[in-house]
Scaffold this motif. Structure first.
Motif, PDB file in Angstrom:
ATOM      1  N   GLY A  81     -51.366  34.322 -59.645  1.00  0.00           N
ATOM      2  CA  GLY A  81     -52.010  35.601 -59.376  1.00  0.00           C
ATOM      3  C   GLY A  81     -52.862  35.524 -58.125  1.00  0.00           C
ATOM      4  O   GLY A  81     -52.915  34.483 -57.446  1.00  0.00           O
ATOM      5  N   TRP A  82     -53.545  36.618 -57.826  1.00  0.00           N
ATOM      6  CA  TRP A  82     -54.409  36.717 -56.646  1.00  0.00           C
ATOM      7  C   TRP A  82     -55.787  37.198 -57.063  1.00  0.00           C
ATOM      8  O   TRP A  82     -55.918  38.228 -57.744  1.00  0.00           O
ATOM      9  CB  TRP A  82     -53.830  37.684 -55.628  1.00  0.00           C
ATOM     10  CG  TRP A  82     -52.612  37.187 -54.913  1.00  0.00           C
ATOM     11  CD1 TRP A  82     -51.304  37.365 -55.284  1.00  0.00           C
ATOM     12  CD2 TRP A  82     -52.592  36.438 -53.702  1.00  0.00           C
ATOM     13  NE1 TRP A  82     -50.469  36.759 -54.382  1.00  0.00           N
ATOM     14  CE2 TRP A  82     -51.228  36.178 -53.376  1.00  0.00           C
ATOM     15  CE3 TRP A  82     -53.580  35.952 -52.836  1.00  0.00           C
ATOM     16  CZ2 TRP A  82     -50.839  35.468 -52.261  1.00  0.00           C
ATOM     17  CZ3 TRP A  82     -53.199  35.243 -51.713  1.00  0.00           C
ATOM     18  CH2 TRP A  82     -51.845  35.010 -51.424  1.00  0.00           C
ATOM     19  N   PHE A  83     -56.803  36.470 -56.637  1.00  0.00           N
ATOM     20  CA  PHE A  83     -58.192  36.896 -56.810  1.00  0.00           C
ATOM     21  C   PHE A  83     -58.588  37.656 -55.548  1.00  0.00           C
ATOM     22  O   PHE A  83     -58.542  37.112 -54.433  1.00  0.00           O
ATOM     23  CB  PHE A  83     -59.094  35.681 -57.009  1.00  0.00           C
ATOM     24  CG  PHE A  83     -60.567  35.997 -56.958  1.00  0.00           C
ATOM     25  CD1 PHE A  83     -61.193  36.637 -58.015  1.00  0.00           C
ATOM     26  CD2 PHE A  83     -61.330  35.637 -55.845  1.00  0.00           C
ATOM     27  CE1 PHE A  83     -62.558  36.922 -57.966  1.00  0.00           C
ATOM     28  CE2 PHE A  83     -62.692  35.918 -55.784  1.00  0.00           C
ATOM     29  CZ  PHE A  83     -63.302  36.563 -56.852  1.00  0.00           C
ATOM     30  N   VAL A  84     -58.986  38.934 -55.718  1.00  0.00           N
ATOM     31  CA  VAL A  84     -59.286  39.791 -54.581  1.00  0.00           C
ATOM     32  C   VAL A  84     -60.716  40.327 -54.716  1.00  0.00           C
ATOM     33  O   VAL A  84     -60.965  41.266 -55.472  1.00  0.00           O
ATOM     34  CB  VAL A  84     -58.296  40.971 -54.485  1.00  0.00           C
ATOM     35  CG1 VAL A  84     -58.575  41.790 -53.226  1.00  0.00           C
ATOM     36  CG2 VAL A  84     -56.858  40.482 -54.511  1.00  0.00           C
ATOM     37  N   PRO A  85     -61.699  39.734 -54.011  1.00  0.00           N
ATOM     38  CA  PRO A  85     -63.075  40.262 -54.058  1.00  0.00           C
ATOM     39  C   PRO A  85     -63.131  41.658 -53.452  1.00  0.00           C
ATOM     40  O   PRO A  85     -62.408  41.974 -52.500  1.00  0.00           O
ATOM     41  CB  PRO A  85     -63.869  39.260 -53.208  1.00  0.00           C
ATOM     42  CG  PRO A  85     -62.995  38.049 -53.100  1.00  0.00           C
ATOM     43  CD  PRO A  85     -61.587  38.542 -53.163  1.00  0.00           C
ATOM     44  N   ASP A  86     -64.010  42.501 -54.000  1.00  0.00           N
ATOM     45  CA  ASP A  86     -64.150  43.861 -53.484  1.00  0.00           C
ATOM     46  C   ASP A  86     -64.983  43.919 -52.213  1.00  0.00           C
ATOM     47  O   ASP A  86     -64.983  44.940 -51.521  1.00  0.00           O
ATOM     48  CB  ASP A  86     -64.774  44.768 -54.552  1.00  0.00           C
ATOM     49  CG  ASP A  86     -63.787  45.098 -55.669  1.00  0.00           C
ATOM     50  OD1 ASP A  86     -62.609  44.722 -55.535  1.00  0.00           O
ATOM     51  OD2 ASP A  86     -64.205  45.705 -56.679  1.00  0.00           O
ATOM     52  N   ALA A  87     -65.721  42.857 -51.905  1.00  0.00           N
ATOM     53  CA  ALA A  87     -66.578  42.863 -50.720  1.00  0.00           C
ATOM     54  C   ALA A  87     -65.734  42.962 -49.454  1.00  0.00           C
ATOM     55  O   ALA A  87     -64.708  42.278 -49.326  1.00  0.00           O
ATOM     56  CB  ALA A  87     -67.424  41.592 -50.673  1.00  0.00           C
ATOM     57  N   PRO A  88     -66.118  43.836 -48.515  1.00  0.00           N
ATOM     58  CA  PRO A  88     -65.361  43.982 -47.265  1.00  0.00           C
ATOM     59  C   PRO A  88     -65.256  42.661 -46.511  1.00  0.00           C
ATOM     60  O   PRO A  88     -66.227  41.910 -46.414  1.00  0.00           O
ATOM     61  CB  PRO A  88     -66.178  45.014 -46.470  1.00  0.00           C
ATOM     62  CG  PRO A  88     -67.003  45.723 -47.489  1.00  0.00           C
ATOM     63  CD  PRO A  88     -67.289  44.735 -48.567  1.00  0.00           C
ATOM     64  N   GLY A  89     -64.077  42.391 -45.993  1.00  0.00           N
ATOM     65  CA  GLY A  89     -63.868  41.188 -45.202  1.00  0.00           C
ATOM     66  C   GLY A  89     -63.566  39.931 -45.991  1.00  0.00           C
ATOM     67  O   GLY A  89     -63.292  38.887 -45.403  1.00  0.00           O
ATOM     68  N   SER A  90     -63.638  40.008 -47.336  1.00  0.00           N
ATOM     69  CA  SER A  90     -63.351  38.828 -48.154  1.00  0.00           C
ATOM     70  C   SER A  90     -61.850  38.583 -48.235  1.00  0.00           C
ATOM     71  O   SER A  90     -61.061  39.522 -48.382  1.00  0.00           O
ATOM     72  CB  SER A  90     -63.923  39.003 -49.564  1.00  0.00           C
ATOM     73  OG  SER A  90     -65.321  39.163 -49.524  1.00  0.00           O
ATOM     74  N   GLU A  91     -61.475  37.329 -48.168  1.00  0.00           N
ATOM     75  CA  GLU A  91     -60.069  36.965 -48.218  1.00  0.00           C
ATOM     76  C   GLU A  91     -59.624  36.743 -49.664  1.00  0.00           C
ATOM     77  O   GLU A  91     -60.368  36.169 -50.468  1.00  0.00           O
ATOM     78  CB  GLU A  91     -59.821  35.678 -47.420  1.00  0.00           C
ATOM     79  CG  GLU A  91     -60.049  35.826 -45.919  1.00  0.00           C
ATOM     80  CD  GLU A  91     -59.017  36.743 -45.279  1.00  0.00           C
ATOM     81  OE1 GLU A  91     -57.862  36.751 -45.760  1.00  0.00           O
ATOM     82  OE2 GLU A  91     -59.365  37.441 -44.302  1.00  0.00           O
ATOM     83  N   PRO A  92     -58.423  37.176 -50.029  1.00  0.00           N
ATOM     84  CA  PRO A  92     -57.910  36.899 -51.373  1.00  0.00           C
ATOM     85  C   PRO A  92     -57.630  35.415 -51.560  1.00  0.00           C
ATOM     86  O   PRO A  92     -57.397  34.688 -50.588  1.00  0.00           O
ATOM     87  CB  PRO A  92     -56.629  37.728 -51.451  1.00  0.00           C
ATOM     88  CG  PRO A  92     -56.225  37.936 -50.031  1.00  0.00           C
ATOM     89  CD  PRO A  92     -57.485  37.979 -49.232  1.00  0.00           C
ATOM     90  N   ILE A  93     -57.669  34.967 -52.806  1.00  0.00           N
ATOM     91  CA  ILE A  93     -57.423  33.566 -53.141  1.00  0.00           C
ATOM     92  C   ILE A  93     -56.217  33.494 -54.068  1.00  0.00           C
ATOM     93  O   ILE A  93     -56.172  34.185 -55.093  1.00  0.00           O
ATOM     94  CB  ILE A  93     -58.643  32.933 -53.825  1.00  0.00           C
ATOM     95  CG1 ILE A  93     -59.850  32.954 -52.881  1.00  0.00           C
ATOM     96  CG2 ILE A  93     -58.338  31.502 -54.264  1.00  0.00           C
ATOM     97  CD1 ILE A  93     -61.140  32.476 -53.533  1.00  0.00           C
ATOM     98  N   ARG A  94     -55.253  32.682 -53.716  1.00  0.00           N
ATOM     99  CA  ARG A  94     -54.056  32.496 -54.521  1.00  0.00           C
ATOM    100  C   ARG A  94     -54.345  31.537 -55.668  1.00  0.00           C
ATOM    101  O   ARG A  94     -54.933  30.472 -55.474  1.00  0.00           O
ATOM    102  CB  ARG A  94     -52.936  31.921 -53.647  1.00  0.00           C
ATOM    103  CG  ARG A  94     -51.633  31.625 -54.377  1.00  0.00           C
ATOM    104  CD  ARG A  94     -50.917  32.880 -54.735  1.00  0.00           C
ATOM    105  NE  ARG A  94     -49.509  32.649 -55.032  1.00  0.00           N
ATOM    106  CZ  ARG A  94     -48.758  33.467 -55.739  1.00  0.00           C
ATOM    107  NH1 ARG A  94     -49.282  34.584 -56.239  1.00  0.00           N
ATOM    108  NH2 ARG A  94     -47.480  33.219 -55.946  1.00  0.00           N
ATOM    109  N   LEU A  95     -53.961  31.905 -56.890  1.00  0.00           N
ATOM    110  CA  LEU A  95     -54.168  31.072 -58.069  1.00  0.00           C
ATOM    111  C   LEU A  95     -52.826  30.695 -58.682  1.00  0.00           C
ATOM    112  O   LEU A  95     -51.928  31.538 -58.794  1.00  0.00           O
ATOM    113  CB  LEU A  95     -55.025  31.799 -59.101  1.00  0.00           C
ATOM    114  CG  LEU A  95     -56.450  32.157 -58.662  1.00  0.00           C
ATOM    115  CD1 LEU A  95     -57.139  32.980 -59.723  1.00  0.00           C
ATOM    116  CD2 LEU A  95     -57.237  30.903 -58.375  1.00  0.00           C
ATOM    117  N   MET A  96     -52.730  29.419 -59.087  1.00  0.00           N
ATOM    118  CA  MET A  96     -51.508  28.892 -59.672  1.00  0.00           C
ATOM    119  C   MET A  96     -51.827  28.291 -61.046  1.00  0.00           C
ATOM    120  O   MET A  96     -52.994  28.174 -61.434  1.00  0.00           O
ATOM    121  CB  MET A  96     -50.908  27.821 -58.756  1.00  0.00           C
ATOM    122  CG  MET A  96     -50.703  28.267 -57.310  1.00  0.00           C
ATOM    123  SD  MET A  96     -49.447  29.555 -57.139  1.00  0.00           S
ATOM    124  CE  MET A  96     -47.962  28.608 -57.527  1.00  0.00           C
ATOM    125  N   ALA A  97     -50.795  27.888 -61.776  1.00  0.00           N
ATOM    126  CA  ALA A  97     -50.991  27.262 -63.075  1.00  0.00           C
ATOM    127  C   ALA A  97     -51.872  26.026 -62.930  1.00  0.00           C
ATOM    128  O   ALA A  97     -51.679  25.201 -62.035  1.00  0.00           O
ATOM    129  CB  ALA A  97     -49.640  26.879 -63.672  1.00  0.00           C
TER     130      ALA A  97
END
Length: 346
Positions: A81-97
């Motif tokens: 999945g993807w962790f997506v912070p709502d703060a402007p300019g924040s980069e998403p983080i890819r999550l794996m098993a």
């Protein structure tokens, strides 16, 4: 069977080395020979209000939306999945098993299967802890846990942790001990015997504490040159550390800054300055915070009378405790307890 008469026993006793006649230290005494564990002392008294935990298996194209002031933990056991912070300019983080992710400051965010997936409010999904679909090639299995920061003036995770913890129990040998706990948790949920939801919450709390512990260990082993206040340093400090431990263990004592300074064997001004530099707040402000967090836990989770809670957290009278609690929380202790019970029923 070999028999030994009394005279032989006496001779054998006389032949024993003198060193063996010394008393052996008890396990309790032996434990005191080891240095205290500062991470355990940091995490032992954590208050996690409205703690909840669930395990889900999602199909493809899922998404969750979490508001601010909710600390979240995700542990992926299958899928990604993807962790997506709502703060402007924040980069998403890819999550794996195998990934563990904790939002230590309660950052508003979305957790998405793919970046273009819509997200539903977490409150709607967490209200149905039994939601499950059969595993498939595109399924995602997640342990999710959360607690609320809304009633707290100070975040209990303000102990030198990063805003987002991201670890993997397959890559980190210390965190690997979470794998059998996750297996037990899945079995408990699958069998759904009486009390299974409570067991899931408790097991998730163990995994949460373990993840924090591993992150703190990594942080304490590395250099912290950014100047941030780090409670880990305070706990291990020869001057402030013993006082912090005493405060937590004896909240009901009549603490004053001179008393703390005397315990630390330094002047009042030197102690106050060192405490503020290491912890980030003045001694009495920190004391008030941990007293109030402890009071919140007792009000929410115990039937103890408010007058007795006042004594337990160090106030001379129920009225002084009530006034201090209302200044800190905005509600009286009685109102806070009433609202907490209504939230549980709701």
């Amino acid at each position: 069977m070999i028999s030994i008469d009394s005279s032989s026993s006496l001779q054998l006793a006389e032949m024993r080395p003198v060193a063996q006649t010394k008393s052996i230290a008890s396990p309790r005494h032996a434990m005191s020979l080891f240095h205290p564990d500062p991470i355990a002392e940091l995490l032992e008294k954590l208050y996690l209000p409205q703690w909840n935990a669930v395990e889900w298996t999602f199909p493809a194209h899922w998404g969750l939306s979490v508001p601010a002031d909710v600390v979240s933990m995700y542990v992926f056991t299958q899928g990604s999945g993807w962790f997506v912070p709502d703060a402007p300019g924040s980069e998403p983080i890819r999550l794996m098993a195998g990934d563990h992710l904790i939002t230590t400051r309660g950052t508003a965010h979305r957790m998405l299967h793919t970046l273009d997936c819509p997200a539903e409010p977490i409150a709607e999904r967490i209200s149905d802890p039994t939601w499950h679909i059969p595993n498939g090639p595109d399924s995602t299995a997640i342990l999710y846990a959360q607690f609320s920061l809304r009633e707290l003036k100070q975040n209990p995770l303000s102990i030198g942790l990063p805003e987002v913890i991201h670890l993997n129990h397959r890559a980190d040998p210390v965190l690997r001990s979470c794998i059998p706990i996750l297996d037990v948790l899945s079995t408990v949920k699958r069998e759904a015997e009486h009390g299974w939801q409570l067991t899931v919450r408790k097991l998730a709390e163990i995994i949460f504490i373990k993840t924090l512990s591993v992150e703190l260990t990594h942080g304490s082993n590395g250099a912290n040159g950014n100047g941030d206040k780090h409670l880990m340093h305070a706990v291990t400090d020869a001057t402030v550390g013993p006082v912090l431990k005493a405060l937590v263990q004896s909240l009901g004592d009549p603490w004053t800054v001179p008393k703390m300074a005397k315990m630390a064997n330094v002047s009042k001004s030197a102690f106050s300055e060192r405490f503020r530099n290491l912890v980030g707040t003045p001694p009495l402000q920190y004391l008030t915070e941990i007293r109030m967090q402890n009071a919140c836990e007792l009000l929410r989770e115990s039937p103890i009378e408010i007058a007795n809670i006042a004594t337990l957290v160090g106030y001379e009278s129920p009225s002084s405790f009530s006034n201090a609690f209302k200044r800190w929380n905005g509600k009286s202790p009685a109102e806070y307890r009433r609202n907490a019970k209504q939230a549980i029923v709701g």
